[in-house]
Design an enzyme around this catalytic site. Structure first.
Site, short mmCIF file in Angstrom:
data_model
loop_
_atom_site.label_atom_id
_atom_site.label_comp_id
_atom_site.label_asym_id
_atom_site.label_seq_id
_atom_site.Cartn_x
_atom_site.Cartn_y
_atom_site.Cartn_z
N TYR A 142 0.70 -1.08 -0.09
CA TYR A 142 0.02 0.03 -0.05
C TYR A 142 0.87 1.32 -0.07
CZ TYR A 142 -3.41 3.67 1.64
OH TYR A 142 -4.28 4.50 1.75
N ASP A 237 9.34 2.79 -0.84
CA ASP A 237 8.29 3.53 -0.06
C ASP A 237 8.84 3.28 1.51
OD1 ASP A 237 4.83 3.31 0.17
OD2 ASP A 237 6.26 4.44 1.42
N LYS A 265 4.78 9.88 8.19
CA LYS A 265 4.53 9.42 9.55
C LYS A 265 5.53 9.99 10.60
CE LYS A 265 2.30 5.39 7.60
NZ LYS A 265 1.18 5.21 8.29
P1 KE4 Z 1 -0.62 8.66 4.11
O1 KE4 Z 1 -1.02 9.27 2.97
O2 KE4 Z 1 -1.66 7.85 4.98
O3 KE4 Z 1 0.03 9.75 5.16
O4 KE4 Z 1 0.48 7.63 3.82
C1 KE4 Z 1 0.12 6.58 2.96
C2 KE4 Z 1 1.22 5.46 3.05
C3 KE4 Z 1 2.20 5.37 2.09
N1 KE4 Z 1 3.23 4.33 2.29
C4 KE4 Z 1 3.01 3.45 3.28
C5 KE4 Z 1 3.93 2.31 3.36
C6 KE4 Z 1 1.90 3.39 4.12
O5 KE4 Z 1 1.87 2.53 5.14
C7 KE4 Z 1 1.01 4.50 3.96
C8 KE4 Z 1 -0.07 4.61 4.99
N2 KE4 Z 1 -0.37 3.53 6.03
C9 KE4 Z 1 -1.64 3.34 6.51
C10 KE4 Z 1 -1.44 2.28 7.58
N3 KE4 Z 1 -0.91 1.08 7.19
C11 KE4 Z 1 -2.13 4.56 6.87
C12 KE4 Z 1 -3.30 4.34 7.84
C13 KE4 Z 1 -4.89 4.80 7.23
O6 KE4 Z 1 -4.93 4.79 6.02
O7 KE4 Z 1 -5.61 5.35 8.19
#
Ligand code: KE4
Length: 425
Positions: A142, A237, A265
């Protein structure tokens, strides 16, 4: 004071699913999601007055736990000067110096406001730099809700059973090649057939959005070799793994140099921040220098920069990775010990402060293995843990996090609860 039930009833009238991010809705584990009233250290206090030892850590950013005093003071100090200027500000320079120091493959960096923006922009940059359109990603990874990457995605998309989101034009998805993680044969075949059309590989070097998956020996090195051979861009990523598994992320652990790295994060200290960076030759294709456009009203926001700088500086001073590894192993051993006693097949992949729980006979090496695990057992463990004051991610397809604020006693307490939860199955 409103209870979680009352708040959720109101929320569902006004926000789809009552949440601002799908995985928070507890759809796969069932029940009403609790609302958090406040948080401190390793603990959340819910709107119902319950106190929970937190292993979600707001999905990764809270590496120092919640409401860390150093991060708070940094935000307060920045706040005295205002909240947003829309001009360059000194914090951005200090953040750029920190990130390029901690992640040597990043020669230049661009700040943005989320991990999604970071990966989306890195993809656009790789396409602009190479003049190619195709992207390789891996099933279950993801990278945020980016149109071209919501194809066989993980995290909330997988949790809700729609890893291929509606609303993505077929023409977009056609440019995304999805392969199995840890499948070198498919990777070699793909590059042999269409390597000259592939702009980039984007990979979570340790996939952590379909549980936690670790690479077979040589797999990440193969990505590097094929990208070099075919002049494709290798994008790590590290939004989740960056500064978490090591100060320099997975790339520091495995000694592989990607061309671009996406971050998020932890670098925001709990405020909205993303970043992407890498080789100057590629980064200088970005506007205002080059033809690849990328922008953001709040990019480099002084409050968010101050919070992230404090968080990163605290990591540099604490250098907590050995301790976090020990805490992660304590949890892992407790879970595996209980599963052995119960006769339940269990896998607990763990790296430092990251661990996942798969009820499966064999180690999980890819998306198919993850989705074949007994998620109902996970859901049972989630409920038992929550009823006993321990908050795991509300999905078998997420990863658990430990912070520097987790005391040994809290880890011991949580390990006992999780072991008891398995024995109670
Ligand atoms: P954000 O756009 O949510 O800040 O980041 C996206 C993203 C990109 N790459 C990786 C490896 C990620 O894990 C994420 C976002 N992680 C999820 C939790 N597995 C965010 C939680 C959510 O979507 O509420």
């Amino acid at each position: 004071m409103n209870t979680s039930e009352q708040l959720f009833a109101r929320a569902q009238e006004l926000m789809p699913g009552g949440v601002n991010s799908p995985v928070r809705a507890f759809r796969s584990v069932g029940g009403t999601p609790f609302f958090t009233q406040r948080a401190k250290g390793a603990r959340l206090t819910t709107a119902d007055g319950a106190e929970l030892i937190d292993f979600v850590c707001t999905w990764g950013p809270a590496i120092h736990g919640h409401n860390d005093p150093d991060v708070r003071n940094a935000i307060a100090g920045a706040l005295d000067n205002g909240t947003s200027f829309g001009t360059p500000n000194p914090y951005e320079v200090e953040m750029a110096e920190l990130l390029t120091e901690l992640v040597p493959s990043v020669e230049k960096i661009r700040m943005c406001n989320s991990g999604t923006e970071a990966t989306m922009s890195a993809i656009r940059l790789a396409r602009g730099y190479t003049g190619r359109d195709k992207i390789v990603k891996f099933a279950g990874c993801y990278h945020g809700h980016v149109d071209s990457l919501l194809v066989k995605a993980g995290s909330g998309a997988l949790t809700l059973g729609n890893p291929d989101s509606a609303g993505i034009p077929a023409s977009f998805a056609a440019e995304t090649i999805v392969l199995d993680y840890n499948d070198p044969h498919a990777l070699r075949e793909t590059f042999a057939a269409q390597g000259d059309q592939i702009a980039a590989i984007i990979v979570e070097p340790y996939p952590a959005n379909c549980g936690l998956i670790l690479p077979d020996v040589g797999f990440l090195q193969l990505l590097r070799e094929l990208c070099t051979q075919h002049q494709s861009v290798l994008i790590f990523d590290e939004v989740m793994t960056g500064f978490r598994v090591a100060a320099g992320g997975v790339q520091a652990l495995v000694g592989i140099t990607p061309d671009l790295t996406a971050m998020g994060k932890i670098i925001g200290g709990g405020l909205p921040v993303g970043a992407f960076g890498g080789r100057t030759e590629i980064m200088d294709q970005l506007a205002p220098l080059g033809p690849v456009y990328q922008a953001g009203t709040l990019s480099g926001n002084p409050l968010a920069m101050a919070a992230g700088i404090a968080s990163l500086k605290k990591l540099k001073s604490l250098w907590p990775y050995d301790r976090l590894e020990k805490l992660g192993q304590t949890i892992r051993h407790a879970l595996l010990g209980a599963a052995k006693e119960k006769g339940l097949p269990l896998q607990v992949p763990q790296v430092g402060s990251m661990y996942a729980v798969f009820f499966a006979e064999q180690p999980v090496r890819n998306y198919g293995d993850a989705t074949s695990s007994e998620t109902q057992h996970f859901n049972q463990l989630f409920k038992y843990a929550l009823d006993h004051g321990v908050y795991l991610p509300p999905s078998a397809y997420e990863t658990c996090f430990i912070s520097t604020a987790h005391e040994g006693s809290e880890i011991e307490q949580a390990a006992e609860v999780l072991a008891a939860g398995i024995l109670a199955m």
